[in-house]
Write an enzyme that holds these catalytic residues in place. Sequence first.
Site, mmCIF file in Angstrom:
data_model
loop_
_atom_site.group_PDB
_atom_site.id
_atom_site.type_symbol
_atom_site.label_atom_id
_atom_site.label_comp_id
_atom_site.label_asym_id
_atom_site.label_seq_id
_atom_site.Cartn_x
_atom_site.Cartn_y
_atom_site.Cartn_z
ATOM 1 C CG PHE A 1 30.739 85.177 21.542
ATOM 2 C CD1 PHE A 1 31.623 86.368 21.222
ATOM 3 C CD2 PHE A 1 29.494 85.460 21.778
ATOM 4 C CE1 PHE A 1 31.259 87.720 21.069
ATOM 5 C CE2 PHE A 1 29.098 86.682 21.386
ATOM 6 C CZ PHE A 1 29.839 87.831 21.112
ATOM 7 C CB ALA A 2 32.716 80.487 26.352
ATOM 8 C CB VAL A 3 27.561 79.952 23.053
ATOM 9 C CG1 VAL A 3 26.186 79.476 22.899
ATOM 10 C CG2 VAL A 3 27.777 81.414 23.075
ATOM 11 N N GLY A 4 27.676 77.092 24.868
ATOM 12 C CA GLY A 4 27.445 75.748 24.852
ATOM 13 C C GLY A 4 28.830 75.012 25.361
ATOM 14 C CE LYS A 5 31.122 70.197 21.216
ATOM 15 N NZ LYS A 5 31.109 68.663 20.903
ATOM 16 C CE1 TYR A 6 32.571 74.968 19.653
ATOM 17 C CE2 TYR A 6 34.177 76.477 19.596
ATOM 18 C CZ TYR A 6 33.522 75.253 18.967
ATOM 19 O OH TYR A 6 33.810 74.945 17.627
ATOM 20 C CG ASP B 1 38.260 77.407 18.797
ATOM 21 O OD1 ASP B 1 38.264 78.870 18.886
ATOM 22 O OD2 ASP B 1 38.450 76.804 17.857
ATOM 23 C CE1 TYR C 1 46.980 86.127 22.999
ATOM 24 C CE2 TYR C 1 45.483 85.034 24.592
ATOM 25 C CZ TYR C 1 45.689 85.888 23.529
ATOM 26 O OH TYR C 1 44.786 87.038 23.012
ATOM 27 C CD GLU D 1 57.435 55.860 25.001
ATOM 28 O OE1 GLU D 1 58.294 55.272 25.658
ATOM 29 O OE2 GLU D 1 56.967 56.942 25.283
HETATM 30 C C1 LIG Z 1 40.499 81.394 13.921
HETATM 31 C C2 LIG Z 1 39.554 81.818 13.060
HETATM 32 O O1 LIG Z 1 39.888 82.208 12.054
HETATM 33 N N1 LIG Z 1 38.377 81.549 13.527
HETATM 34 C C3 LIG Z 1 37.194 81.940 12.513
HETATM 35 C C4 LIG Z 1 36.824 80.525 11.951
HETATM 36 O O2 LIG Z 1 36.245 79.705 12.926
HETATM 37 P P1 LIG Z 1 36.413 78.317 13.530
HETATM 38 O O3 LIG Z 1 36.636 77.292 12.440
HETATM 39 O O4 LIG Z 1 37.675 78.308 14.345
HETATM 40 O O5 LIG Z 1 35.144 78.273 14.277
HETATM 41 P P2 LIG Z 1 35.002 78.066 15.713
HETATM 42 O O6 LIG Z 1 34.090 76.705 15.948
HETATM 43 O O7 LIG Z 1 36.096 78.171 16.632
HETATM 44 O O8 LIG Z 1 33.955 79.082 16.062
HETATM 45 C C5 LIG Z 1 34.032 80.493 16.218
HETATM 46 C C6 LIG Z 1 33.927 80.800 17.662
HETATM 47 O O9 LIG Z 1 32.457 81.122 18.038
HETATM 48 C C7 LIG Z 1 32.039 80.510 19.405
HETATM 49 N N2 LIG Z 1 31.558 79.276 19.241
HETATM 50 C C8 LIG Z 1 31.247 78.805 18.307
HETATM 51 C C9 LIG Z 1 30.670 77.553 18.445
HETATM 52 C C10 LIG Z 1 29.749 77.178 19.645
HETATM 53 O O10 LIG Z 1 29.348 76.013 19.635
HETATM 54 N N3 LIG Z 1 29.967 77.767 20.548
HETATM 55 C C11 LIG Z 1 30.943 79.118 20.502
HETATM 56 O O11 LIG Z 1 30.983 79.767 21.591
HETATM 57 C C12 LIG Z 1 33.698 80.312 20.076
HETATM 58 O O12 LIG Z 1 34.350 81.454 20.579
HETATM 59 C C13 LIG Z 1 34.591 80.036 18.880
HETATM 60 O O13 LIG Z 1 35.851 80.227 19.002
HETATM 61 O O14 LIG Z 1 35.722 80.907 11.107
HETATM 62 C C14 LIG Z 1 34.261 81.478 11.866
HETATM 63 C C15 LIG Z 1 33.363 81.911 10.954
HETATM 64 O O15 LIG Z 1 32.064 81.573 11.406
HETATM 65 C C16 LIG Z 1 34.906 82.571 12.644
HETATM 66 O O16 LIG Z 1 34.855 83.772 11.646
HETATM 67 C C17 LIG Z 1 36.015 82.569 13.532
HETATM 68 O O17 LIG Z 1 36.451 83.615 14.130
HETATM 69 MN MN LIG Z 2 38.080 78.798 16.427
#
Ligand SMILES: CC(=O)N[C@H]1[C@@H](OP(=O)(O)OP(=O)(O)OC[C@H]2O[C@@H](n3ccc(=O)[nH]c3=O)[C@H](O)[C@@H]2O)O[C@H](CO)[C@H](O)[C@@H]1O
Ligand SMILES: [Mn+2]
Length: 361
Positions: free
Chosen positions: A154-159, A245, A248, A315
């Site tokens: 998922f790549a929603v908004g600024k992601y 986010d 690999y 640096e």
């Molecule tokens: C590495 C890991 O364990 N990630 C988990 C952790 O998230 P994270 O703390 O890593 O949250 P996150 O900000 O990465 O959001 C999860 C994912 O939602 C999508 N996204 C989110 C916000 C946005 O504005 N646009 C968008 O596209 C995107 O694919 C992102 O990778 O906890 C979340 C609980 O909700 C999810 O279970 C995630 O899978």
């Molecule tokens: Mn994440």
Amino acid sequence: MDVRRMDVRRMDVRRMDVRRMDVRRMDVRRMDSKASPVRLSPVRLSSVRLSSVRLSSVRLSPSDSRPSESRPSDSRSSDAHPSDAHPSDPSLSLLDLSVLHLPHRLEYKKPSIIKGRRHGNALARPVVWESTFDPELLDAIFKPQNLTIAATVFAVGKYIQFLKDFLETSERFFFVGYNVHIYIFTDRPNEVPKVQTAPGRKVSVRVVPSSKRWQEISARRMEMVHGLLQDIRSFTHFIFCLDVDSKYYLDPRSRFPYERRPESRAYMAPSDGDFYYCGGAFGGSLTKVLEMTQVCSKNYRDDEKDGIEAAWQEESHLNRDDEKDGIEAAWQEESHLNRYFWENKPSKVLSPEYLWQDFKS
Ligand SMILES: CC(=O)N[C@H]1[C@@H](OP(=O)(O)OP(=O)(O)OC[C@H]2O[C@@H](n3ccc(=O)[nH]c3=O)[C@H](O)[C@@H]2O)O[C@H](CO)[C@H](O)[C@@H]1O
Ligand SMILES: [Mn+2]
């Protein structure tokens, strides 16, 4: 993002448990997406190994996500290939045999990660670690089966900004040599980067509504992934649902975050080093630790005395705090520790299990 500012907890391996800590309450959340020099040490960050590479992740505050009038039913699919179907493939039915259902309210001891590595844990399910499998052997068995592997992201908004790295590194590391189909869910289809894919690999886009709440974006993934699975179940064997986010990587040691300035007593040349040791857990016999702490603290102080700060200030790899006083090794005492362990090899190296990054607790 500076992972050092995050709370790294010492974990007692005898009582190791998956901790749940809401990273959103940390400063990291307020990080500006534009200013994001990410410094992740290979040892420090918890990681997932897929196809023998690490997947590491960062998170942004999705504060600029836009609300939208659109509903989930706006999702458009452009990716079903029913003609590819091979529902009679034996590997599809084999999967069902692996499901274990817990009898209602049965209480049992927590499975051990440590014992499970070698003997199988309470669930008779292996904990997958590097060296518990042989990637070449697995490829030799699975590649000829002409499997199709799907991934959702998922790549929603600024992601959306993470997508390029994600796609490019997937192409290099994610199930190379298999049929791979990556499904991108986004509200910004026009901004999806064009990435060249090898034969047998494809990428398709599904449009989803925007949302101003990251909680909603993240939580609604289940529903949307479920919808996708209905469409692709007849011709897809495995599916992985990944954070965008993430990327690999297989870092060569030349990219470990050692001290790289030759002026420093912690200097490590690009061809030096065994592992990146984190500074948060070390120990040993009193005399050995005494020697080590003496050398490291002296080197640190001598670096400081030498007043190399003018050169150091320029640096670019210094973080902001370092720039202010310009006298510390890239990662302070940890850099000196790494230099020390390069010259004086430790008798045992603990796996990242012993000091794990806690994202949640
Ligand atoms: C590495 C890991 O364990 N990630 C988990 C952790 O998230 P994270 O703390 O890593 O949250 P996150 O900000 O990465 O959001 C999860 C994912 O939602 C999508 N996204 C989110 C916000 C946005 O504005 N646009 C968008 O596209 C995107 O694919 C992102 O990778 O906890 C979340 C609980 O909700 C999810 O279970 C995630 O899978
Ligand atoms: Mn994440």
